[in-house]
Write a protein that holds these residues in place. Structure first.
Motif: not given
Ligand code: SF4
Lengths: 811, 153
Positions: A611, A609, A613-614
């Protein structure tokens, strides 16, 4: 002969679209050395930026005495820039070089022999491994070693020790290039080629001051601009750079707002129907996500957030949308700024929208900064798994375990590798007790230097520094290892457009200095790192063994070197990867058939992701089944973490100058370059200078929440409200430490990084400025670059004189 | 109809989560990624509450104790320090975010039963973000755990 300090790019050799860039051979020899005096010319490539210009090193009486561009090299067609001409050899052949190992005794560094120095390292290493295990060890390396050296380091770190704590200073320069390519296309690897400059009809430079960072590449662009059918040029940069001056559209965005601009450009391209719908339908996924993210970003909304004219946003989008062949290049203005990966992915997305990949002139160059950054990433010295393998894919981990003859469990793959800032955080907290820094200078180049110095000085931290010179960082070391430099060792490296060069040893290293490869092999031997069958983990005797081992590791992966050899590189010069049975001569462009590296079994990452960093993870990724289609990845714009305030009302951004590389350890020792940019300066706009009552050359103090610097002011063309500082200047030539005179740009920068690429943010922070004293002359900033004075003619021009004259021989 | 109970629970647990993100941001300023991202995620939780407001306007919300007390989750009392402390705090956030996530799921089930397009639209915008929050917390904890549990003193 032209003065190549005054004339950075040399004489124009114009050419038209689809033509061959004319050859022009540039040569520089030491004072008093004539061509006829040269004993040998040794094949190499320049190691002072990511361009990798092919060259021959001039050798006389066992010393490097000059350099000549290689006419037949695909990268430079004979040319060299100022750094290559003056610093490549003079930056190495210097009396300041470290020639013996040093060890710390009673708080002082004293000379020692190799056995003592390496013995101390192995002893401490072994003790810590026993006491605390592999997580106590960290390695921080460079963007300037050779491929063979990175691969050795990666193998000993992953299969010898088993630590995930390994990174390079490539994290500071090029991590976002890798991250954005992985997110969009499934794996690292530059889609485009330098030949796209010859073929394009528009060039977009995003935060890329190419005129100063890769001067020879810019000469190629200038020659197209001077030709019969000039490509249109669009420049995104808060400074009025040389690139901006040649641009049809210049977008001087507020630092930290790149993503908002990119959303606006994507939105315009879609809204005007400039999308290649067949390409999008056949070769991409998640178009819907993209539309939703860009929806609010009308040109007016962009104008408001970024501080540029809405009409310019429209014009830039129109150039992108209506040109037939667009080349985009991206660098630090995006990579080192806020929302780096998301902004860079939007550049990829623009090319996907128009189906402009894999065809002549339709190129994308997510640039590298340092010369061998590409190899650092390929080999896994940045912590990644070698060969662009995916740490979340058990099959990829197994391949490496088999290759190295070790247990899969040995190879750290439980989480993404530890990035530089986190390595230093662990060292700060004491859980990393052994830190080995090779060929880089974090005491000047990392953000928030006051904190950096505190960490490096920690008595509990055992610090090994391996370098050419006693750098600011080396002064903190427990053991200092003298390394052999470019020209003193043999190895390969790969430039931005995947061109691999062999750099042969030309001379002996000074004193007892040894190649970085020999040092790593020695450590591995002393530590007894072994395969499961008991044989040594690294049984290589020299660089060619290492290269062969790497070829096996790269086989079948995107960066496939299996079809190359030292002999072939010696004979043919630069060759692009992939080079294998299918492409025996290498491949100019990737993704020619619109099939990307996103297949779940093949890809280098399952993505993140953008935004947070997941990680997306294997299950969700497989469910998406990209199967060779590229992904439109994006994120919503959010404002940068530190905005100007009452206390710190100005924006702060850092950058480079044409005459220096990194922390000047080499370029500062080339007299011509040093004279052109001898000391620190900061840049202010004329309006701000007036507001603060500051004249050209007056001394100012700039402070942030982290620290302060003092430097003379150049009244230049930077955006109003923004202070610019070059990041090259540290303390090795001003007494070794900042003491009462801090001047390094990174005294002020903040510790924070991009959520995905983990690249630190150097391009946006909030600062305050005060006048400290009247100056005694103009600031020591070049007048030939983006630091030129706002008022032409108010400052003496930067020239090099006779010492800076270099021969140019057009073919 | 008991939907107001769940809307109340959702509203309350988003507020608790926002507050807890802010606490963790404050308490772990030395970890800049955690600091800045927790502030961003707190704002996300605020926005979720704003998005719920018109829905609650229509259905009302029940915050009284007529439902079992344990439906409501306590926020963090204070943050911990050190590497293991960070891990524990992130783990607490993870539990709270899970409560939020599953509550959105239940509310979504009800919204479908009620054929409430407006509520479904709110859920579509918010629930995905909560899911990403969970992914991030897990990613960050997985990175921090080995160092905290093995090498840190
Ligand atoms: S452009 Fe880069 S590689 Fe080429 S000569 Fe200049 S510094 Fe060296």
């Amino acid at each position: 002969m032209p003065d190549r300090i005054a004339d950075i790019w040399g004489t124009r050799t114009p050419y038209g679209q689809g033509g061959n860039w004319p050859v022009r051979v540039d040569t520089k020899l030491a004072d008093g050395v004539a061509k006829a005096d040269v004993d040998r010319w040794v094949k190499s490539a320049c190691l002072l930026c990511s361009n990798g210009c092919g060259c021959d090193i001039a050798v006389k009486d066992g010393r490097m005495v000059g350099i000549r561009g290689r006419a037949e090299d695909r990268v430079n067609h004979g040319r060299l820039g100022p750094k290559g001409l003056f610093a490549s050899w003079q930056g190495v052949d210097n009396r300041d070089r470290l020639t013996v190992p040093l060890v710390r005794e009673d708080g002082r560094l004293v000379e020692a022999d190799w056995d003592t120095a390496m013995g101390r390292i192995a002893e401490r290493s072994r003790a810590l491994l026993e006491e605390k295990g592999p997580l106590s060890h960290g390695f921080y390396t460079s963007g300037q070693l050779f491929l063979e050296e990175y691969y050795a380091l990666a193998v000993l770190g992953k299969a010898g020790i088993g630590t995930p704590h390994m990174d390079g200073n490539t994290r500071l320069c090029t991590a976002t290039a890798a991250a954005s390519l992985k997110e969009s296309f499934g794996a690292d690897g530059q889609p485009g080629s330098y030949t796209d400059i010859d073929e394009c009809d528009a060039i977009f430079l995003y935060g890329h001051n190419m005129a100063e960072t890769q001067t020879v590449l810019w000469a190629r662009v200038l020659d197209r601009i001077a030709g019969p059918d000039r490509p249109r040029v669009v420049c995104v940069d808060p400074r009025d750079t040389e690139v901006a001056r040649h641009a049809d559209v210049h977008l001087p965005v507020r630092p930290g707002t790149n993503l908002a601009l990119m959303h606006g450009l994507v939105r315009e391209v879609v809204a005007n129907g400039w999308v290649d719908e067949d390409y999008v339908a056949g070769h991409t996924q998640r178009f819907g996500d993209l539309l939703a993210a860009v929806e609010p970003w009308t040109p007016e909304a962009v104008a408001e957030t970024c501080g540029v004219a809405a009409a310019d946003v429209r014009r830039a989008a129109e150039i992108f949308g209506t040109s037939q062949r667009v080349l985009s290049t991206v660098l630090q203005g995006f990579y080192q700024s806020w929302q780096a990966t998301a902004s860079s992915c939007q550049v990829n997305n623009l090319h996907l929208l128009r189906g402009m990949l894999g065809r002549p002139g339709c190129g994308l160059l997510q640039m590298n900064g340092q010369p061998t950054a590409q190899n650092n990433r390929e080999c896994g010295a940045d912590g990644d798994l070698p060969g662009f393998r995916n740490w979340e894919n058990p099959k990829h981990v197994r391949e490496l375990a088999e290759l190295w003859g070790v247990d899969e469990l040995k190879i750290p793959h439980w989480a993404s590798p530890t990035h530089a800032a986190q390595i230093f955080r662990y060292a700060e907290q004491g859980s990393i007790g052994f830190l080995w820094i090779s060929a880089t200078n974090p005491a000047v180049s990392m953000p928030e230097l006051p904190r950096m110095r505190r960490i490096l000085a920690k008595p509990e931290l055992f610090l090994v520094v391996q370098d050419l010179y006693l750098t600011e960082t080396a002064q903190y070391a427990d053991v200092v290892l003298p390394a052999a430099a470019w020209g003193e060792k043999t190895g390969t490296f790969t430039n931005v457009d995947r061109t691999v060069h062999l750099s042969d040893q030309a001379v002996e290293p000074p004193g007892q200095a040894r190649s970085d490869l020999d040092i790593f092999l020695d450590y591995s031997r002393r530590m007894g790192f072994a395969r499961n069958d008991g044989s040594p983990l690294l049984d290589w005797t020299g660089p060619e063994d290492a290269f062969r081992a790497w070829q096996e590791c790269s086989r079948g992966r995107p960066c496939d070197y299996s079809g190359m050899s030292y002999a072939m590189l010696r004979e043919r010069g630069g060759i692009q990867w992939p080079c294998n049975d299918e492409h025996p001569d290498g491949l100019d462009r990737l993704y020619t058939d619109g099939t990307f590296s996103t297949d779940a079994a093949y890809c280098e990452t399952y993505g993140h992701d953008l935004t947070t960093g997941a990680t997306v993870g294997p299950t969700a990724y497989r469910a998406m089944a990209p199967a060779g289609r590229a992904l439109f990845k994006t994120a919503p714009y959010s404002p940068p973490p530190e905005e100007p305030s009452d206390e710190y009302p100005l924006r702060y951004t850092t950058g480079r100058t044409a005459y220096h590389f990194h922390t000047r350890t080499k370029t500062g020792r080339a007299p011509q370059l040093n004279a052109a940019a001898p000391g620190m300066w900061i840049e202010l706009s004329a309006a701000d200078a007036q507001r603060y009552g500051i004249g050209e050359g007056d001394i100012a103090v700039v402070s942030s929440a982290r620290g302060r610097i003092t430097a003379p002011v150049r009244i230049g063309d930077v955006r109003e409200g923004t202070v610019f500082a070059p990041f090259h200047f540290g303390y090795w030539d001003t007494g070794g430490s900042p003491d009462d005179h801090p001047r390094a740009a990174n005294e002020l920068t903040m510790t924070e990084w991009d959520a995905v690429s983990k690249q630190p943010i150097f391009k946006t922070a909030a600062v305050r400025l005060e006048k400290a004293a009247a100056g005694s002359g103009p600031a020591p900033a070049p007048t030939t670059t983006a630091s030129r004075p706002a008022q032409p003619g108010t400052v003496p021009a930067t020239i090099g004189g006779a010492a800076a004259e270099a021969r140019e021989e057009p073919a | 109809m008991k939907l107001p109970v769940y809307l109340g629970l959702l509203h309350q647990s988003e507020a608790t989560l926002a507050e807890s993100y802010r606490q963790v941001a404050e308490g772990h300023g030395e970890e800049p990624d955690v600091h800045f991202l927790c502030l961003t995620l707190a704002r996300q939780c605020d926005a979720h509450q704003d998005a719920l407001a018109p829905i609650i306007g229509r259905y009302g919300e029940c915050t009284e104790d007529d439902e079992p007390e344990r439906l409501h989750h306590e926020g963090l009392s204070k943050t911990r320090s050190g590497p293991v402390g960070l891990l524990r705090d992130l783990q607490d956030l993870y539990l709270m975010a899970n409560l939020v996530d599953i509550t959105w799921t239940m509310v979504k089930q009800a919204a479908q039963g009620l054929q409430d397009a407006e509520l479904l639209d709110v859920i579509a915008r918010c629930d995905g973000e909560t899911e990403v929050q969970l992914h991030w917390l897990k990613t960050r904890m997985k990175q921090a755990a080995p160092q905290a549990l093995i090498a840190a003193s």
